[in-house]
Design a protein around this motif. Sequence first.
Motif, PDB file in Angstrom:
ATOM      1  N   PHE A  47       0.926  -1.243   0.242  1.00 29.25           N
ATOM      2  CA  PHE A  47       0.016  -0.051   0.081  1.00 29.25           C
ATOM      3  C   PHE A  47       0.835   1.322  -0.051  1.00 29.25           C
ATOM      4  O   PHE A  47       0.556   2.323  -0.770  1.00 29.25           O
ATOM      5  CB  PHE A  47      -0.971   0.158   1.254  1.00 29.25           C
ATOM      6  CG  PHE A  47      -2.236  -0.654   0.944  1.00 29.25           C
ATOM      7  CD1 PHE A  47      -2.481  -1.927   0.826  1.00 29.25           C
ATOM      8  CD2 PHE A  47      -3.553   0.253   0.669  1.00 29.25           C
ATOM      9  CE1 PHE A  47      -3.476  -2.545   0.674  1.00 29.25           C
ATOM     10  CE2 PHE A  47      -4.681  -0.437   0.686  1.00 29.25           C
ATOM     11  CZ  PHE A  47      -4.722  -1.882   0.451  1.00 29.25           C
ATOM     12  N   SER A  48       2.105   1.269   0.769  1.00 25.36           N
ATOM     13  CA  SER A  48       2.749   2.349   0.885  1.00 25.36           C
ATOM     14  C   SER A  48       3.782   2.617  -0.276  1.00 25.36           C
ATOM     15  O   SER A  48       4.276   3.755  -0.793  1.00 25.36           O
ATOM     16  CB  SER A  48       3.371   2.468   2.057  1.00 25.36           C
ATOM     17  OG  SER A  48       4.316   1.405   2.425  1.00 25.36           O
ATOM     18  N   ASP A  49       4.084   1.569  -1.076  1.00 25.22           N
ATOM     19  CA  ASP A  49       5.147   1.654  -2.066  1.00 25.22           C
ATOM     20  C   ASP A  49       4.837   0.496  -3.053  1.00 25.22           C
ATOM     21  O   ASP A  49       5.600  -0.365  -3.314  1.00 25.22           O
ATOM     22  CB  ASP A  49       6.563   1.300  -1.549  1.00 25.22           C
ATOM     23  CG  ASP A  49       7.491   1.944  -2.477  1.00 25.22           C
ATOM     24  OD1 ASP A  49       7.177   2.374  -3.513  1.00 25.22           O
ATOM     25  OD2 ASP A  49       8.705   1.367  -2.036  1.00 25.22           O
ATOM     26  N   PRO A  50       3.641   0.601  -3.651  1.00 19.38           N
ATOM     27  CA  PRO A  50       3.550  -0.273  -4.902  1.00 19.38           C
ATOM     28  C   PRO A  50       4.430  -0.129  -5.860  1.00 19.38           C
ATOM     29  O   PRO A  50       4.743   0.970  -6.501  1.00 19.38           O
ATOM     30  CB  PRO A  50       1.934   0.031  -5.306  1.00 19.38           C
ATOM     31  CG  PRO A  50       1.842   1.657  -4.907  1.00 19.38           C
ATOM     32  CD  PRO A  50       2.953   1.811  -3.687  1.00 19.38           C
ATOM     33  N   GLN A  51       4.501  -1.047  -6.652  1.00 21.15           N
ATOM     34  CA  GLN A  51       5.702  -1.366  -7.640  1.00 21.15           C
ATOM     35  C   GLN A  51       5.040  -1.144  -9.048  1.00 21.15           C
ATOM     36  O   GLN A  51       5.731  -0.807  -9.910  1.00 21.15           O
ATOM     37  CB  GLN A  51       6.674  -2.514  -7.574  1.00 21.15           C
ATOM     38  CG  GLN A  51       7.269  -2.529  -6.203  1.00 21.15           C
ATOM     39  CD  GLN A  51       8.166  -1.466  -6.072  1.00 21.15           C
ATOM     40  OE1 GLN A  51       9.260  -1.102  -6.965  1.00 21.15           O
ATOM     41  NE2 GLN A  51       8.221  -0.597  -4.758  1.00 21.15           N
ATOM     42  N   THR A  52       3.924  -1.933  -9.306  1.00 13.44           N
ATOM     43  CA  THR A  52       3.303  -2.094 -10.738  1.00 13.44           C
ATOM     44  C   THR A  52       2.347  -1.178 -10.829  1.00 13.44           C
ATOM     45  O   THR A  52       1.660  -0.612  -9.808  1.00 13.44           O
ATOM     46  CB  THR A  52       3.113  -3.454 -11.023  1.00 13.44           C
ATOM     47  OG1 THR A  52       1.784  -3.824 -10.218  1.00 13.44           O
ATOM     48  CG2 THR A  52       4.300  -4.465 -10.594  1.00 13.44           C
TER      49      THR A  52
END
Length: 337
Positions: free
Chosen positions: A229-234
């Motif tokens: 939630f805090s650092d989505p990659q895609t």
Amino acid sequence: MIHIKNLSKVYKTKKGTVSGVDNVSLTINEGEIFGIVGYSGAGKSSLIRCMNLLEQPTSGEIEVNGLDLTKLSGEKLRKARLKMGMIFQHFHLISQKTVGENIAFALKAANTPGKRINERVEELLEMVSLSDKKDVFPAQLSGGQKQRVGIARALANNPSVLLCDEATSALDPNTTLSILRLLKKINREFNITIVLITHEMNVVKEICDRMAVMQDGKVVEHGEVYDIFSDPQTELTKEFITSVVSFDVPKPILDACTGRILKVLFRGDVAGEGVITDTVQQFNIKGNFLHGSIEYIQERPLGLFLMELKGTDDDIYQAISYMEKRGARVEVIENGI
Ligand SMILES: Nc1ncnc2c1ncn2[C@@H]1O[C@H](COP(=O)(O)OP(=O)(O)OP(=O)(O)O)[C@@H](O)[C@H]1O
Ligand SMILES: [Mg+2]
């Protein structure tokens, strides 16, 4: 406790082959609630149905409690599957049987001694708060009550894993919440590992510890719910998260901004508003909040603020560096949000 290795499921149809699951490897830890999200057709049901061999995988391994299910057959496979309960979106209760008989059915399938069956049915009904519904038929129950019966039936034989395929998708938000709370209680009290498929990020946010995102039969991202939630990659994950954490600022308000627009994210215990207040006080800038929210995920705060900063480029640069030093993640928005 569940190790999925290079799992693929290819369906053969009249028109050719369709890939349901495409080379998925995933580990689900004992006692956790693991969420699987993805759009329709992503392969979520195919994957979860392979986990208990409701669907025979085309290739790959599924190890549950140290046993590779794909190598088991007959009585051994039947026994292993009894340790994996499953609940469904449309409940799949037997309409001609009462609530009590629906649950007893699962106990009989596991050769539970007759004397014990009634006692166990009562226990299970109490667990799902339906003790007064033992003799009614499913048609007389609300959706939430039907799912509670589904849960009681799935837990009848003390499974170590509970698989949930869109278990709350047919329910209204309040009922969804009460079912999610019940699942969490079951998870914590009995240490049952739960694998939960959903297309709603709110469900994941509410109860999952870790999660995976699926697309075209593949897992494109997985990890701790808070990290995702805090650092989505895609891009796909970002799209899903937007449904829970997003900004919706009217365009005229954005157009009227003359300063720099910043998206500021605070993870964990950093007191976001405090850092922003200090920044505005310490540097020669003016700050203007456009939007702000603090979401609680796994009981940890995740603060997201959208703000306009006015000042010289140099002052703004220094303010951003300061906020970053204090633990914020800052993104300058160039062309709208
Ligand atoms: N029994 C089947 N026969 C043929 N193709 C199938 C079968 N079951 C699923 N598929 C195909 O496999 C792919 C994945 O389907 P699956 O039902 O696993 O997706 P899903 O993520 O659960 O979707 P939804 O959110 O709509 O339930 C889709 O292309 C689907 O058409
Ligand atoms: Mg499905």
